[in-house]
Design a protein around this motif. Structure first.
Motif, PDB file in Angstrom:
ATOM      1  N   SER C   7      33.185  33.715  50.571  1.00 21.19           N
ATOM      2  CA  SER C   7      34.427  34.826  51.502  1.00 21.19           C
ATOM      3  C   SER C   7      34.573  34.858  52.614  1.00 21.19           C
ATOM      4  CB  SER C   7      35.036  35.912  51.117  1.00 21.19           C
ATOM      5  OG  SER C   7      34.158  36.712  50.609  1.00 21.19           O
ATOM      6  N   THR C 284      45.683  44.558  49.397  1.00 20.61           N
ATOM      7  CA  THR C 284      44.874  44.776  47.898  1.00 20.61           C
ATOM      8  C   THR C 284      43.811  45.496  47.842  1.00 20.61           C
ATOM      9  OG1 THR C 284      44.164  42.977  48.438  1.00 20.61           O
ATOM     10  CG2 THR C 284      46.419  42.904  46.796  1.00 20.61           C
ATOM     11  N   GLU C 286      41.399  44.243  49.133  1.00 17.39           N
ATOM     12  CA  GLU C 286      39.847  43.264  49.218  1.00 17.39           C
ATOM     13  C   GLU C 286      39.804  42.850  50.366  1.00 17.39           C
ATOM     14  OE1 GLU C 286      39.870  37.965  49.083  1.00 17.39           O
ATOM     15  OE2 GLU C 286      42.007  39.274  48.212  1.00 17.39           O
ATOM     16  N   GLU C 287      38.032  42.558  51.081  1.00 15.13           N
ATOM     17  CA  GLU C 287      37.915  42.035  52.303  1.00 15.13           C
ATOM     18  C   GLU C 287      37.318  41.711  52.768  1.00 15.13           C
ATOM     19  OE1 GLU C 287      34.748  45.373  53.211  1.00 15.13           O
ATOM     20  OE2 GLU C 287      35.787  46.826  52.270  1.00 15.13           O
TER      21      GLU C 287
END
Lengths: 531, 408, 523
Positions: C7, C284, C286-287
């Protein structure tokens, strides 16, 4: 008189015509000023309103006259006395008011009555106004460069402009860019939260314009209010003793002292042109007066459409003159009063009546007043700027009587419902008087005489086309190198020997005198008389 | 408490709650405006008042200091983004001296921040700041309110100030450390028919000496003043005006707005703004605490190195170098800067000045020449006088930090 | 640069509006690994096609494609990615209450000559001049605005280039540009034309999407800007499938360039570490890490919400907060049982746009109301019937009408909930004056006020241009001083939306300019 030789003829003895004439005379030229009316002064005159009442019939406040001109033409020596305003105020229909005080601490506390935040923001506002004034001040007494030209002088002047702007530093350059393009309402919103503070300040952005406070480009007009204050001159805003005629009387005296001549009641019918150059003028009487230089103080429309035969002028130029925007938007009431009107909203003993008094509630009210004008109606709830100079200068009226100058925005030159008639003019006047009477219960009873002037009347008496008090609207397309006509912003007409010196030229209207001084400068440079 | 009798258009300046007392003692009737109030410039003589600060105790009416209450869940985040210092280190009971800047890293003002509770602070400053603080509050859940009129303030400064407060019954004051504040009580005095008066005291001041600042409700102001004057009668306590204080603050090396810098919010001319780095306040700028307004500009300035610096000068002779231009050489050919504040120091017996000089002559020991104008019975003379850059503060007695303070 | 792994990306583009998609594509083509995050399920931002009644679909905001420069479309190869046109070079018709409608196009005065001979001549000259001025301004749109007072040679060269471009116009045009540049369109039209209907139609183009009236100075600049996008050769087009189809093609181009796209991924904030971009945090929690974050969101959302005041200087934040971004354009969608009949209007004209702006004064009056938080019962309308050319948008025999309505203030006295019905009725009444049978054929309607646009498309103030396109918010001061070069004061954070130069409308240049700036700065 016809035999006398003149170096220059100035057509029109308004303040700019006189200023130009003064500078020309001081440079050694034999100058003749021709004035249509029996009196000099154009729109800056003191006249008799009513038995024993002297009044400033059009322009009513002395604020913009350049210090360089006051000094250079020695106006105080020639009789000019200006008494500073002591205060001012804006009155709302709710009975609430915002007073304006000269003293900073009093002003702060007055503002804090409405909003503590605005009291502080006001300091930032004034600071920014002064910063902007410092930016444009050096541009006022300069001939605007032609950006399309490659002449060394134009390039030099453009570079001057560029450097002048560049010196501001990045942050202030952006502030300047924005300030000169934004609307007054948007700009005030960036400082203030109180409606009355905004409404009060917005007033000076619309005077004489065909814009409303929400029109982009209206913000910079606010600078007119501050231009006087940056020279460190005390009394930047003030009454001229004896009315605004005192300004033009002092100019006339200065001119005479320098050897210039003024002829009143000498209406110019035509400017004479021979072989593409101006050679003199012919009066209504048929008398011809010749001079190698002819300077017109008339507005650009009147100058080129009425006093020069069209065959002498380029067609395209004439086309541009015809589309020059000069819509009138202001009315004026001059009222002789039997006594001092009371304004219950203003606290006893406050100096707020000894300056300009406004009637406005909100920015919205001012904007709606503008909407009326767009529709060809006078404002139903007009913006009113009142002044009672006789509180400070009682020589203008008999003992105990007063004179009130009432400036009204907006009033159209052309009514949608038809021509101006005496009845419609009266109805306009009544609208204004009613608006004032709402704030002053004894006002109506005190009225001895009220003179009502629509833009049409201003045109008829003073000769300002469409009654526009600035001799042409002050919008971007008619400013700086666009004023009055792109390519002709340097005071020179398309005819050799002919010049323009009225407010139609840069930097525009108000009793500033800068166009006259700049025009004289251009003439003297062309004559090789400028060192 | 004083009620205002005249409307503001007749009397633009307010009176502080100490005004009646001060006026009674003012022999010269010498008042000056300060942030919308009228305050005393000199009571009797500047020298008398000055020596009260340094060698006895002095009372100075601080009420015009502009005070803001800053409260709310984001109060700390707001202050940390506003101020150059790390406000997270400021815990309840502590006070911090700090500065704040605009986006360009130019100084807007300096002041003190009091942490009253985890989400409640008080900021005291010389000039109004609501406009800037409000702009700085965009995006933060914080309440800002000016409380200047709600809080009367009195500085008690001088070597005997602690003793004086104790004599007035302020119990426990000797334990208050520098840059701490706390709630105290001026003990009841049946003789004066006075009930106990709650006061907040901070060990702060503008004199560089042992001293305290007392914060109270306006209605208690006169009682506090009376009590201190009463117990100080035999201890040479004096009310002082701004002139005497100014000498002390220069000795202490403190800067003053409109003297040593003009707030970047007020400047009209270009290049007259000052950064904290230029003013020698780099120690107040914490680049590692996260973002604050002006940080990027200040980092850039730090990288470039400031072009000029505020330094302390020891000027030869005894004539204060007010407004003097400074030169690198006696010939006066190249300018080196100018003096911002100057005074003869009665304590150090030195001729002191604060001056803004080119970075090239800012090192301690550097020599510059001050162009001083002397007025001898209306005959003006011009002197080029040697001046040396010296460390600031010029006068910093150890007593200012000692806790408990020595008992005089 | 290495392609995306896990990611971590080189660049994250926040928002999949058309500018975000364009920007992402150019970044990917520049060798960056790019992740594009869109909060909605559908890509395209405000350029989407939505079903507003069973079987009836319509472009939610803009309904015609006319600003996107040909070069950009070629570069993105949109045709290959599925963009087809249902209508090409469709005409404009100024509706007249007496049925004497005026159909004309930029290159063709149409029925004008029959109505007003002098105006037809003026119109040709007007178009020619507009084209010359637009040609000179065209390069400006693709230029990163220079920073003032900056010693950089690049910025100086840009300024010099702009100056030369204007000089090359020749003295006459240059003077005219300098004269009219800041004028109001009303006065300029007065100089050129007599026919109110023509002036109304031309004024409409100058104020569409703006919180300005024809008498507001600066509206000539809006007109020139609009013309500059296509060098004065504007062609009105209707993508098959509505504007959503354009977004789909843009997304196709992006994917083809290697952009990874995630929809339904709302970004909560841009994370900052050591005063530079570190990535984003989704709603949410999420990073996602990235050294460069490009925001397609409007400036207020980007700076005040995604970045937060904490990371910005107070003066800058104040400028952002003061940015004017109050939309005044509403959208009304009508599901019609049959083709509306406009007496006096041919079918060909119905394939184009119909303008209800009988005069410049009419528009100004409509604008007046919005200044005071009211709406006008005689609004200015730009109407299309997209189902004429694209039958797929409505059930067989039925039609869709898409109407842009001005002026609808973002904040209305009494609140929009109380005014919605009245507003829609006013629009229908206005239309019914030209198409008497219209009312009876309406099966369903949808109203999108600026407040709705704000809420549904996440645009502060619901302004089409993200920030008012007025003189004080143009070019070097767009959106605000300190962010006009696409980068935020925080390193690694960029803007690519309509709030940047050269502004909104479905043009795509802000996205491309931003991408170029990102690539240049990293280089």
């Amino acid at each position: 008189m016809g035999s006398k030789q003149h170096d220059a003829i100035v057509v029109g003895a308004g303040h700019n015509g006189l200023v130009a004439a003064c500078y020309l005379a001081r440079a050694g030229l034999k100058v003749l000023v021709l004035e249509r009316n029996a009196y000099v002064g154009g729109a800056a005159v003191s006249r008799s309103l009513y038995e024993g009442f002297t009044y400033s019939n059009c322009s009513y406040v002395c604020s913009l006259l350049r210090t360089e001109i006051i000094r250079g033409l020695e106006l105080p020596r020639h009789g000019l006395q200006i008494i500073p305003y002591e205060g001012g105020c804006t009155m709302m229909r709710t009975g609430e008011h915002l007073a304006i005080y000269d003293n900073h601490d009093a002003m702060r506390r007055e503002l804090a009555r409405h909003s503590r935040h605005d009291a502080e923001a006001y300091d930032r506002y004034v600071r920014d106004m002064l910063r902007h004034c410092r930016f444009i001040k050096p541009l006022l007494l300069r001939e605007p460069p032609d950006p399309t030209s490659f002449k060394p002088r134009d390039i030099r002047e453009l570079l001057f402009l560029g450097r002048h702007f560049g010196k501001l530093g990045e942050a202030r350059m952006y502030d300047t860019l924005r300030f000169f393009t934004m609307s007054c309402a948007d700009m005030l919103d960036e400082y203030f939260e109180s409606e009355i503070v905004k409404a009060h300040l917005a007033g000076s952005s619309i005077i004489g314009t065909a814009l409303g406070p929400r029109s982009p480009g209206s913000a910079y007009v606010l600078l007119h209010h501050y231009m006087g204050s940056i020279d460190g001159a005390v009394g930047a805003w003030g009454f001229a003793r004896g009315g605004m005629g005192a300004v033009t009387q002092a100019l006339a005296a200065s001119l005479t002292a320098s050897g210039g001549t003024i002829r009143a009641s000498a209406p110019v019918a035509q400017i004479l042109v021979r072989h593409g150059r101006a050679t003199g003028v012919v009066l209504d009487s048929g008398e011809e007066i010749s001079a190698p230089v002819v300077v017109s103080n008339l507005d650009v429309r009147r100058t080129f459409l009425e006093t020069v035969a069209p065959e002498h002028l380029p067609g395209e130029f004439l086309e541009q003159v015809r589309r020059f925007k000069i819509r009138g938007s202001s009315g004026k009431l001059n009222i002789a009063l039997d006594g001092l009107p009371q304004f219950p909203a203003i606290p006893q003993g406050s100096p707020s009546t000894r300056g300009d008094m406004h009637i406005t509630d909100t920015l919205e009210m001012v904007e709606r007043a503008y909407d009326d004008w767009k529709e060809g109606r006078w404002s139903r709830a007009p913006y009113v700027d009142m002044l009672i100079p006789t509180q400070i200068d009682p020589t203008m009226t008999p003992d105990g009587k007063h004179y009130m100058s009432v400036f009204v925005q907006y009033c159209p030159y052309q009514l949608a419902e038809g021509e101006w008639t005496p009845a419609r003019r009266q109805a306009f006047g009544d609208t204004v008087i009613d608006a004032i009477a709402r704030h002053s219960p004894n006002f109506k009873d005190l009225i001895l005489h009220a003179e009502i002037r629509t833009p049409r009347d201003i045109e008829n008496e003073v000769g300002l086309t469409e009654g526009n008090i600035f001799q042409g609207e002050l919008t971007f397309d008619q400013l700086l190198f666009n004023r009055p006509i792109p390519g002709y912003a340097q005071y020179r007409a398309p005819l050799k020997g002919m010049y323009m010196c009225g407010s139609s030229t840069h930097p525009g209207g108000g009793v500033m005198g800068a166009p006259g001084a700049n025009a004289a400068n251009a003439i003297l440079r062309d004559l090789g008389r400028l060192q | 408490m004083l009620t205002e009798s005249e409307p503001h258009y007749r009397q633009p300046l307010r009176k502080t709650p100490f005004h009646e007392r001060a006026r009674a003692l003012s022999q010269l009737d010498s008042f000056i405006p300060w942030s919308g109030y009228t305050t005393v410039d000199v009571f009797t003589s500047v020298e008398q008042e000055y020596f009260a600060i340094r060698n006895a105790a002095s009372l100075y009416d601080l009420t015009p200091m502009v005070k803001y209450r800053v409260a709310g869940p984001d109060a700390l985040r707001f202050l940390n983004r506003l101020m150059t210092r790390d406000m997270r280190k400021l815990t309840p009971g502590k006070v911090a001296y700090t500065v704040w800047c605009n986006d360009e890293g130019h100084l807007i003002d300096d002041g003190t921040v009091f942490c009253l509770a985890p989400h409640e602070y008080r900021v005291c400053t010389a000039e109004w700041q609501l406009d800037w603080f409000r702009a700085s509050a965009i995006g933060f859940d914080v309440e800002l309110r000016e409380i200047t009129e709600e809080v009367a303030a009195l500085a008690v400064q001088g070597p005997t100030s602690c003793r004086l407060l104790r004599l007035a019954g302020v119990a426990g004051i000797e334990r208050l450390k520098p840059f701490e504040h706390g709630g105290f009580e001026l003990a009841a005095d049946p003789a004066a028919a006075r009930a106990a008066v709650p006061i907040m005291v901070s060990r702060t001041g503008f004199t560089g000496d042992l001293g305290y600042e007392l914060w109270m409700q306006p209605q208690d102001a006169e009682a506090v003043w009376d009590a201190l004057m009463e117990v100080g009668r035999t201890r040479a306590v004096r009310p002082i005006g701004s002139r005497a204080l100014n000498i002390a603050r220069i000795e202490a090396g403190f800067i003053l707005p409109k003297a040593d810098f003009v707030s970047a919010e007020h400047t009209l001319y270009l290049g007259t703004e000052r950064s904290p780095l230029e003013l020698g306040l780099a120690w107040l700028v914490d680049f590692h605490k996260g973002h604050f307004t002006g940080r990027r500009a200040l980092l850039e300035e730090q990288r470039r190195g400031p072009r000029r610096l505020l330094v302390g000068l020891d000027v030869e002779g005894t004539k204060p170098a007010h407004n003097a231009l400074l030169y690198t050489e006696r010939s006066g050919r190249r300018e080196a800067g100018s003096v911002t504040s100057a005074t003869w120091s009665p304590t150090c017996k030195r001729n002191l000045a604060l001056a803004l000089v080119d970075a090239s002559c800012s090192a301690t020991g550097s020599e510059v020449w001050a162009d001083i104008y002397l007025n001898r019975e209306l005959v003006w003379e011009r002197r080029m006088v040697r001046a040396r850059v010296v460390e600031r503060p010029f006068f910093a007695p150890t007593r200012r930090r000692a806790t408990p303070p020595a008992d005089y | 640069m290495s392609p995306a792994r896990g990611s971590t990306y080189d660049c994250i583009v926040v928002g999949g509006g058309h500018n975000g998609l364009v920007c992402a594509t150019y970044l990917a083509r520049g060798g960056r690994s790019v992740l594009l995050l869109e909060a909605a399920e559908q890509l395209g931002g405000a350029a989407v096609t939505r079903e507003f009644a069973p079987g009836f679909s319509v472009s939610a905001c803009a309904h015609l494609l006319h600003l996107m420069p040909a070069a950009l479309r070629r570069e993105l190869d949109l045709a290959r990615h599925g963009l087809t046109l249902a209508g090409d070079d469709v005409p404009s018709t100024a509706l007249d209450t007496d049925g004497r409608h005026l159909t004309f196009g930029p290159r063709d005065p149409g029925g004008l000559r029959a109505r007003a001979q002098a105006d037809a001549d003026s119109y040709a000259a007007w178009q020619a001049q507009l084209q010359r001025l637009a040609g000179a301004l065209h390069p400006v749109l693709s230029t990163t605005p220079p920073r003032l007072g900056n010693a950089s040679w690049r910025d100086r060269a840009t300024l010099l280039g702009l100056g030369l471009g204007v000089r090359r116009l020749g003295r006459r045009d240059m003077r005219e540009l300098l004269r009219i540049g800041a004028m109001c369109v009303h006065d300029l039209l007065e100089e050129h034309f007599d026919l109110p209907l023509l002036k109304g139609a031309l004024a409409l183009d100058a104020v569409l999407g703006s919180n300005l009236g024809p008498r507001s100075p600066g509206t000539v600049m809006s007109l020139l800007y609009r013309a500059a996008a296509t060098r004065g050769a504007e062609v009105l087009q209707q993508p098959r499938g509505g504007l959503g189809a354009l977004s789909a093609a843009l997304a196709g181009a992006a994917r083809a360039a290697g952009v990874e796209i995630r929809t339904g991924a709302a970004v909560a904030r841009i994370s900052v570490r050591e005063d530079r971009a570190a990535g984003v945090v989704l709603a949410t929690g999420e990073e996602i890490a990235a050294g460069t974050v490009v925001s397609n969101a409007d400036p207020k959302t980007t700076f005040l919400k995604l970045l937060g005041s904490e990371h910005l200087d107070a003066g800058f934040v104040r400028r952002v907060a003061q940015l004017r971004a109050r939309g005044v354009a509403a959208k009304v969608h009508l599901a019609l049982e049959r083709l509306p009949e406009f007496p006096g209007l041919g079918a060909a004209a119905l394939r184009g746009r119909l303008l209800v702006a009988p005069s410049s004064d009419y528009i100004e009056r409509a604008y007046n109301h919005s200044k005071y938080g009211e709406f006008s019962t005689a609004p200015m309308l730009e109407v299309t019937v997209p189902s004429m050319a694209d039958a797929g948008l409505a059930p067989p025999g039925a039609h869709v009408m898409s109407v842009i309505v001005q002026y609808a203030p973002h904040t209305i006295t009494g609140g929009w909930d109380a005014q919605r019905e009245r507003f829609t009725a006013a629009v229908i009444d206005t239309l019914a004056a030209y198409a008497p049978g219209l009312r009876a054929s309406i099966r369903a309607s949808e109203l999108l006020t600026p407040a709705d646009i704000e809420q549904q498309f996440r645009i502060s103030g619901g302004h089409w241009h993200h920030a008012e396109l007025a003189l004080d918010q143009f070019f070097m001061v767009r959106p605000v001083a300190g962010a006009a070069q696409y980068h935020a004061p925080v390193r690694g954070v960029f803007l690519c939306g309509a709030g940047c130069h050269p502004g909104g409308g479905v043009m795509g240049l802000a996205g491309r300019n931003a991408a170029r700036q990102v690539l240049r700065e990293a280089a």
